[in-house]
Design a protein around this motif. Structure first.
Motif, PDB file in Angstrom:
ATOM      1  N   VAL A 185       0.848  -1.192   0.000  1.00 14.81           N
ATOM      2  CA  VAL A 185       0.000   0.000   0.000  1.00 14.81           C
ATOM      3  C   VAL A 185       0.884   1.242   0.000  1.00 14.81           C
ATOM      4  CG1 VAL A 185      -1.874   1.236   1.159  1.00 14.81           C
ATOM      5  CG2 VAL A 185      -1.729  -1.252   1.359  1.00 14.81           C
ATOM      6  N   LYS A 186       0.510   2.209  -0.814  1.00 15.58           N
ATOM      7  CA  LYS A 186       1.215   3.498  -0.824  1.00 15.58           C
ATOM      8  C   LYS A 186       0.235   4.582  -0.401  1.00 15.58           C
ATOM      9  CE  LYS A 186       2.295   5.527  -4.760  1.00 15.58           C
ATOM     10  NZ  LYS A 186       3.016   5.843  -6.019  1.00 15.58           N
ATOM     11  N   PHE A 187       0.576   5.328   0.648  1.00 14.86           N
ATOM     12  CA  PHE A 187      -0.311   6.358   1.177  1.00 14.86           C
ATOM     13  C   PHE A 187       0.147   7.755   0.764  1.00 14.86           C
ATOM     14  CE2 PHE A 187      -0.797   2.964   4.417  1.00 14.86           C
ATOM     15  CZ  PHE A 187      -2.179   2.791   4.330  1.00 14.86           C
ATOM     16  N   THR A 188      -0.804   8.589   0.393  1.00 21.88           N
ATOM     17  CA  THR A 188      -0.541  10.006   0.179  1.00 21.88           C
ATOM     18  C   THR A 188      -1.602  10.803   0.934  1.00 21.88           C
ATOM     19  OG1 THR A 188       0.335   9.602  -2.047  1.00 21.88           O
ATOM     20  CG2 THR A 188      -0.282  11.867  -1.504  1.00 21.88           C
ATOM     21  N   PRO A 189      -1.205  11.519   1.977  1.00 23.08           N
ATOM     22  CA  PRO A 189      -2.172  12.398   2.644  1.00 23.08           C
ATOM     23  C   PRO A 189      -2.368  13.664   1.806  1.00 23.08           C
ATOM     24  CG  PRO A 189      -0.031  12.587   3.689  1.00 23.08           C
ATOM     25  CD  PRO A 189       0.116  11.537   2.624  1.00 23.08           C
ATOM     26  N   ILE A 190      -3.598  14.075   1.640  1.00 23.84           N
ATOM     27  CA  ILE A 190      -3.855  15.333   0.937  1.00 23.84           C
ATOM     28  C   ILE A 190      -3.927  16.435   1.988  1.00 23.84           C
ATOM     29  CG2 ILE A 190      -5.404  16.599  -0.579  1.00 23.84           C
ATOM     30  CD1 ILE A 190      -6.171  14.033  -1.886  1.00 23.84           C
ATOM     31  N   VAL A 191      -2.817  17.129   2.154  1.00 24.54           N
ATOM     32  CA  VAL A 191      -2.658  18.169   3.169  1.00 24.54           C
ATOM     33  C   VAL A 191      -2.616  19.522   2.453  1.00 24.54           C
ATOM     34  CG1 VAL A 191      -1.257  18.944   5.119  1.00 24.54           C
ATOM     35  CG2 VAL A 191      -1.233  16.519   4.462  1.00 24.54           C
ATOM     36  N   LEU A 192      -3.463  20.449   2.846  1.00 19.74           N
ATOM     37  CA  LEU A 192      -3.548  21.716   2.117  1.00 19.74           C
ATOM     38  C   LEU A 192      -2.204  22.423   1.990  1.00 19.74           C
ATOM     39  CD1 LEU A 192      -6.944  23.366   3.189  1.00 19.74           C
ATOM     40  CD2 LEU A 192      -6.376  22.150   1.075  1.00 19.74           C
ATOM     41  N   SER A 193      -1.410  22.405   3.052  1.00 20.18           N
ATOM     42  CA  SER A 193      -0.122  23.106   3.000  1.00 20.18           C
ATOM     43  C   SER A 193       0.850  22.445   2.030  1.00 20.18           C
ATOM     44  CB  SER A 193       0.499  23.171   4.399  1.00 20.18           C
ATOM     45  OG  SER A 193       0.717  21.873   4.912  1.00 20.18           O
ATOM     46  N   ASN A 194       0.611  21.180   1.703  1.00 22.03           N
ATOM     47  CA  ASN A 194       1.492  20.463   0.774  1.00 22.03           C
ATOM     48  C   ASN A 194       1.130  20.714  -0.687  1.00 22.03           C
ATOM     49  OD1 ASN A 194       1.729  17.380   2.760  1.00 22.03           O
ATOM     50  ND2 ASN A 194       2.530  19.427   3.146  1.00 22.03           N
ATOM     51  N   VAL A 195      -0.112  21.153  -0.926  1.00 23.18           N
ATOM     52  CA  VAL A 195      -0.577  21.326  -2.312  1.00 23.18           C
ATOM     53  C   VAL A 195      -0.912  22.789  -2.624  1.00 23.18           C
ATOM     54  CG1 VAL A 195      -1.431  18.958  -2.538  1.00 23.18           C
ATOM     55  CG2 VAL A 195      -2.963  20.740  -1.652  1.00 23.18           C
ATOM     56  N   SER A 196      -0.445  23.690  -1.778  1.00 25.18           N
ATOM     57  CA  SER A 196      -0.802  25.108  -1.936  1.00 25.18           C
ATOM     58  C   SER A 196      -0.311  25.709  -3.250  1.00 25.18           C
ATOM     59  CB  SER A 196      -0.273  25.927  -0.757  1.00 25.18           C
ATOM     60  OG  SER A 196       1.141  25.803  -0.668  1.00 25.18           O
ATOM     61  N   ASN A 197       0.721  25.088  -3.830  1.00 22.33           N
ATOM     62  CA  ASN A 197       1.239  25.621  -5.097  1.00 22.33           C
ATOM     63  C   ASN A 197       0.376  25.238  -6.293  1.00 22.33           C
ATOM     64  OD1 ASN A 197       2.057  22.922  -4.697  1.00 22.33           O
ATOM     65  ND2 ASN A 197       3.701  23.138  -6.204  1.00 22.33           N
ATOM     66  N   ILE A 198      -0.484  24.222  -6.123  1.00 20.05           N
ATOM     67  CA  ILE A 198      -1.345  23.807  -7.231  1.00 20.05           C
ATOM     68  C   ILE A 198      -2.832  23.941  -6.916  1.00 20.05           C
ATOM     69  CG2 ILE A 198       0.349  22.213  -8.246  1.00 20.05           C
ATOM     70  CD1 ILE A 198      -1.185  19.906  -6.876  1.00 20.05           C
ATOM     71  N   PHE A 199      -3.176  23.990  -5.632  1.00 23.42           N
ATOM     72  CA  PHE A 199      -4.583  24.083  -5.242  1.00 23.42           C
ATOM     73  C   PHE A 199      -4.829  25.485  -4.692  1.00 23.42           C
ATOM     74  CE2 PHE A 199      -8.107  23.326  -2.179  1.00 23.42           C
ATOM     75  CZ  PHE A 199      -9.053  22.860  -3.087  1.00 23.42           C
ATOM     76  N   THR A 200      -5.507  26.305  -5.475  1.00 17.91           N
ATOM     77  CA  THR A 200      -5.579  27.736  -5.167  1.00 17.91           C
ATOM     78  C   THR A 200      -6.986  28.242  -4.890  1.00 17.91           C
ATOM     79  OG1 THR A 200      -5.689  28.202  -7.547  1.00 17.91           O
ATOM     80  CG2 THR A 200      -3.497  28.247  -6.510  1.00 17.91           C
ATOM     81  N   ARG A 201      -7.994  27.383  -4.932  1.00 19.45           N
ATOM     82  CA  ARG A 201      -9.354  27.878  -4.735  1.00 19.45           C
ATOM     83  C   ARG A 201      -9.560  28.325  -3.282  1.00 19.45           C
ATOM     84  NH1 ARG A 201     -13.509  23.985  -6.848  1.00 19.45           N
ATOM     85  NH2 ARG A 201     -15.003  25.247  -5.699  1.00 19.45           N
ATOM     86  N   GLU A 202     -10.403  29.323  -3.099  1.00 16.65           N
ATOM     87  CA  GLU A 202     -10.656  29.867  -1.767  1.00 16.65           C
ATOM     88  C   GLU A 202     -11.514  28.912  -0.957  1.00 16.65           C
ATOM     89  OE1 GLU A 202     -12.227  33.790  -1.774  1.00 16.65           O
ATOM     90  OE2 GLU A 202     -10.619  34.617  -2.998  1.00 16.65           O
ATOM     91  N   ARG A 203     -11.331  28.961   0.349  1.00 18.55           N
ATOM     92  CA  ARG A 203     -12.112  28.109   1.247  1.00 18.55           C
ATOM     93  C   ARG A 203     -13.568  28.554   1.227  1.00 18.55           C
ATOM     94  NH1 ARG A 203     -10.907  24.904   6.045  1.00 18.55           N
ATOM     95  NH2 ARG A 203     -12.851  23.793   6.392  1.00 18.55           N
ATOM     96  N   ASN A 204     -14.471  27.591   1.061  1.00 22.29           N
ATOM     97  CA  ASN A 204     -15.903  27.851   1.057  1.00 22.29           C
ATOM     98  C   ASN A 204     -16.443  27.692   2.471  1.00 22.29           C
ATOM     99  OD1 ASN A 204     -18.808  27.130   0.897  1.00 22.29           O
ATOM    100  ND2 ASN A 204     -18.493  27.289  -1.311  1.00 22.29           N
ATOM    101  N   ALA A 205     -17.369  28.560   2.863  1.00 22.77           N
ATOM    102  CA  ALA A 205     -17.895  28.516   4.226  1.00 22.77           C
ATOM    103  C   ALA A 205     -18.620  27.203   4.529  1.00 22.77           C
ATOM    104  CB  ALA A 205     -18.844  29.693   4.448  1.00 22.77           C
TER     105      ALA A 205
END
Length: 227
Positions: free
Chosen positions: A34-54
């Motif tokens: 098994v290979k795990f990848t946590p999706i952590v916002l600080s790790n993907v900030s360079n590619i994931f740029t959408r604003e946080r929705n309430a």
């Protein structure tokens, strides 16, 4: 060639323990690598740029749709919310994937019983609710989920699989692979249970179904052998 289960898990700083316990529950029962990848916002900030929705109840509400991109649009990848517990061999899930589908999920048909969930957050209600909390992505068929689309599409477009040309491209997983705690009656046949209202690590949910299994798994995750 031995197949590797490529697993992406949503990571939320409000429930850090959840990620590690889910990983433990998968690892200790798996008969394949098994290979795990946590999706952590600080790790993907360079590619994931959408604003946080309430209305977002977790930090990975939309970043989950980066999985095909992060997989280079190759092979199959699993996405799972962190507030889950695996109760069987993940290899059994890999056995049910079908190449004719672009994505596979449990097609829940329910209206949440509660108005609020963990930390007082609103339990939003919409068509295909919780379909996207466990997704098996056939990555090559999910090229519509590029960075531009994931960053600009509406929440419903993403969570209701509008990025696919046809509903026929959504394969159906057995309900056991996303068993909703408190929404469904306890079942010993549940393979992957989902604490959708709130995990047992929150005080008000510590006695919910399967909580004893979650705490036991946490203890094994913390294990070290002393001299």
């Amino acid at each position: 060639m031995t197949e590797i289960a490529n697993v992406f898990i949503g990571f939320d700083t409000k429930e850090v323990a959840a990620y590690h316990v889910l990983c433990q529950s998968i690892l200790e029962k798996s008969s394949i690598p098994v290979k795990f990848t946590p999706i952590v916002l600080s790790n993907v900030s360079n590619i994931f740029t959408r604003e946080r929705n309430a209305l977002q109840s977790t930090e990975f509400s939309f970043s989950r749709f980066l999985v095909p991109y992060l997989s280079n649009y190759e092979g199959w990848s699993l996405f799972a919310d962190c507030d889950m517990l695996m109760r069987t061999d993940i290899a059994k899930l890999w056995e049910v994937k079908e190449d004719r589908y672009a994505a596979m999920c449990v097609k829940h048909n329910y209206v949440p019983k509660v108005e609020t969930k963990f930390l007082g957050q609103v339990q939003t209600k919409y068509e295909k609710k919780n379909w996207s909390s466990v997704i098996l992505f056939n990555n090559a068929k999910c090229r519509k989920l590029d960075l531009d689309y994931v960053n600009t599409a509406t929440g419903l477009e993403l969570h209701q699989f509008k990025w696919l040309e046809s509903e026929e491209l959504i394969g159906e997983l057995p309900p056991a692979w996303n068993w909703l705690v408190n929404e469904y009656e306890r079942s010993e046949d549940a393979s992957l249970v989902h604490f959708t209202d709130g995990g047992p690590y929150f005080e008000e949910y510590k006695n919910d179904d399967y909580s004893e299994e979650w705490f036991a798994t946490r203890e094994r995750m913390l294990h070290v052998q002393q001299r």
